[in-house]
Scaffold this motif. Structure first.
Motif, PDB file in Angstrom:
ATOM      1  N   ARG A  81       0.794  -1.314  -0.011  1.00  0.00           N
ATOM      2  CA  ARG A  81      -0.022   0.042   0.158  1.00  0.00           C
ATOM      3  C   ARG A  81       0.826   1.177  -0.181  1.00  0.00           C
ATOM      4  NH1 ARG A  81      -3.119  -3.195   4.194  1.00  0.00           N
ATOM      5  NH2 ARG A  81      -4.959  -4.195   3.050  1.00  0.00           N
ATOM      6  N   TYR A  82       2.047   1.357  -0.192  1.00  0.00           N
ATOM      7  CA  TYR A  82       3.115   2.351  -0.159  1.00  0.00           C
ATOM      8  C   TYR A  82       3.525   2.678  -1.687  1.00  0.00           C
ATOM      9  CZ  TYR A  82       2.675   1.102   4.443  1.00  0.00           C
ATOM     10  OH  TYR A  82       2.063   0.791   5.533  1.00  0.00           O
ATOM     11  N   THR A  83       3.673   1.476  -2.535  1.00  0.00           N
ATOM     12  CA  THR A  83       3.970   2.061  -3.827  1.00  0.00           C
ATOM     13  C   THR A  83       3.000   1.572  -4.899  1.00  0.00           C
ATOM     14  OG1 THR A  83       5.549   0.113  -4.233  1.00  0.00           O
ATOM     15  CG2 THR A  83       6.530   2.168  -3.426  1.00  0.00           C
ATOM     16  N   PRO A 110      -5.115   2.477  -8.705  1.00  0.00           N
ATOM     17  CA  PRO A 110      -4.311   1.306  -8.058  1.00  0.00           C
ATOM     18  C   PRO A 110      -4.169   1.732  -6.708  1.00  0.00           C
ATOM     19  CG  PRO A 110      -2.924   3.018  -9.239  1.00  0.00           C
ATOM     20  CD  PRO A 110      -4.339   3.429  -9.647  1.00  0.00           C
ATOM     21  N   ILE A 111      -4.411   2.711  -6.172  1.00  0.00           N
ATOM     22  CA  ILE A 111      -4.351   3.313  -4.678  1.00  0.00           C
ATOM     23  C   ILE A 111      -5.506   2.638  -3.972  1.00  0.00           C
ATOM     24  CG2 ILE A 111      -4.245   5.049  -2.926  1.00  0.00           C
ATOM     25  CD1 ILE A 111      -3.023   7.043  -5.014  1.00  0.00           C
ATOM     26  N   LEU A 114       6.449   1.835 -12.751  1.00  0.00           N
ATOM     27  CA  LEU A 114       6.435   1.171 -11.319  1.00  0.00           C
ATOM     28  C   LEU A 114       6.872   1.953 -10.310  1.00  0.00           C
ATOM     29  CD1 LEU A 114       7.998  -2.486 -12.582  1.00  0.00           C
ATOM     30  CD2 LEU A 114       5.288  -2.096 -12.244  1.00  0.00           C
ATOM     31  N   ASN A 115       6.593   1.468  -9.081  1.00  0.00           N
ATOM     32  CA  ASN A 115       7.247   2.050  -7.943  1.00  0.00           C
ATOM     33  C   ASN A 115       6.951   3.427  -7.711  1.00  0.00           C
ATOM     34  OD1 ASN A 115       8.464  -0.618  -7.300  1.00  0.00           O
ATOM     35  ND2 ASN A 115      10.283  -0.249  -8.508  1.00  0.00           N
ATOM     36  N   ASP A 172       2.203  10.194  -3.954  1.00  0.00           N
ATOM     37  CA  ASP A 172       2.318  11.619  -4.246  1.00  0.00           C
ATOM     38  C   ASP A 172       3.044  11.533  -5.713  1.00  0.00           C
ATOM     39  OD1 ASP A 172       1.550  12.819  -2.215  1.00  0.00           O
ATOM     40  OD2 ASP A 172       3.556  13.120  -1.413  1.00  0.00           O
ATOM     41  N   GLY A 173       3.785  10.502  -5.828  1.00  0.00           N
ATOM     42  CA  GLY A 173       4.343  10.577  -7.156  1.00  0.00           C
ATOM     43  C   GLY A 173       3.588   9.890  -8.221  1.00  0.00           C
ATOM     44  N   LEU A 174       2.702   9.129  -8.202  1.00  0.00           N
ATOM     45  CA  LEU A 174       1.452   8.706  -8.899  1.00  0.00           C
ATOM     46  C   LEU A 174       0.903   9.776  -9.393  1.00  0.00           C
ATOM     47  CD1 LEU A 174       0.059   6.333 -10.243  1.00  0.00           C
ATOM     48  CD2 LEU A 174      -1.478   5.967  -8.438  1.00  0.00           C
TER      49      LEU A 174
END
Length: 227
Positions: A137-139, A173-174, A148-149, A153-155
């Motif tokens: 649940r973090y990446t 995906p989140i 990937l990864n 915030d990055g997504l």
């Protein structure tokens, strides 16, 4: 309290010439280097003096090997003398080096660095794949391009900058990683969804064992308190 005394040489009965192939008895269990100013605790374990000082930092210091309480130790005089007089082959270049100089030698030996890197690669390749029963649940993976990864915030930043004109309906995906998430639900407006639903970090507010409505109410209450 330190007690100055001689380290028993009875543990080191092998002639110096026999030790060139095995230096494990001269290796500190904390730093995994040849002992430097070795000291022995009352529980019988030996460390570099600087490594022992690290063990003494907690309010109730314990031995790094057996977890026994630390209160007394002695200078390992005989062991230090053996280190000064013994030689061993560098595992990188094979040169015979005095144990007291081995740290500085391996730090500068490029072949030894290659030896360490190869060992790390081999160990990594031999590790069995570990499948965690807990979802990640973090990446996350970008639902558009499978990048990937990405953290939350990055997504958001990636999708906004790279896929703002992509009209495809995609699964968030989140949300899909959450206990209440539907891995098949496709948002009609993914970017609006990101803005409204993922403006805060889930791991700051979420109890993953509660239902979604309870989680949302708790998050709102906390946000009001924070403001």
């Amino acid at each position: 309290m330190a007690m100055h005394g001689a380290f028993s040489a009875a543990q080191y009965k092998k002639p110096v010439s026999d030790r060139s192939s095995d230096v494990s008895e001269f290796v500190c269990p904390v730093c995994l280097e040849i002992f430097e100013s070795p000291v022995t605790t009352q529980c019988g374990h030996t460390f570099c003096q600087s490594c022992l000082q690290e063990c003494l930092r907690p309010q109730k210091p314990v031995c790094a090997v057996c977890r026994a309480a630390l209160g007394h130790w002695t200078k390992a005089v005989d062991l230090e003398a053996l280190i000064q007089s013994s030689v061993a082959a560098c595992k990188g270049c094979g040169a015979q080096v005095c144990l007291s100089q081995m740290r500085s030698h391996t730090a500068a030996c490029s072949k030894y660095q290659d030896y360490i890197e190869e060992g790390v690669r081999t160990t990594a390749q031999n590790q069995p794949a570990i499948i965690s029963p807990v979802p990640n649940r973090y990446t996350f993976t970008c639902p558009y391009c499978n990048c990937l990864n990405l953290d939350q915030d990055g997504l958001v930043e990636h999708c906004t900058s790279q896929h703002a004109r992509d009209a495809r309906q995609v699964v968030c995906p989140i949300c899909a990683a959450m206990p209440w998430g539907d891995p098949n639900y496709r948002s009609t407006d993914f970017f609006q969804h990101l803005k409204l639903r993922h403006g805060f970090a889930y791991d700051t507010f979420v109890d993953f064992f509660t239902d979604e409505n309870t989680m949302i109410q708790e998050a709102l209450q906390r946000s009001l308190v924070d403001n």
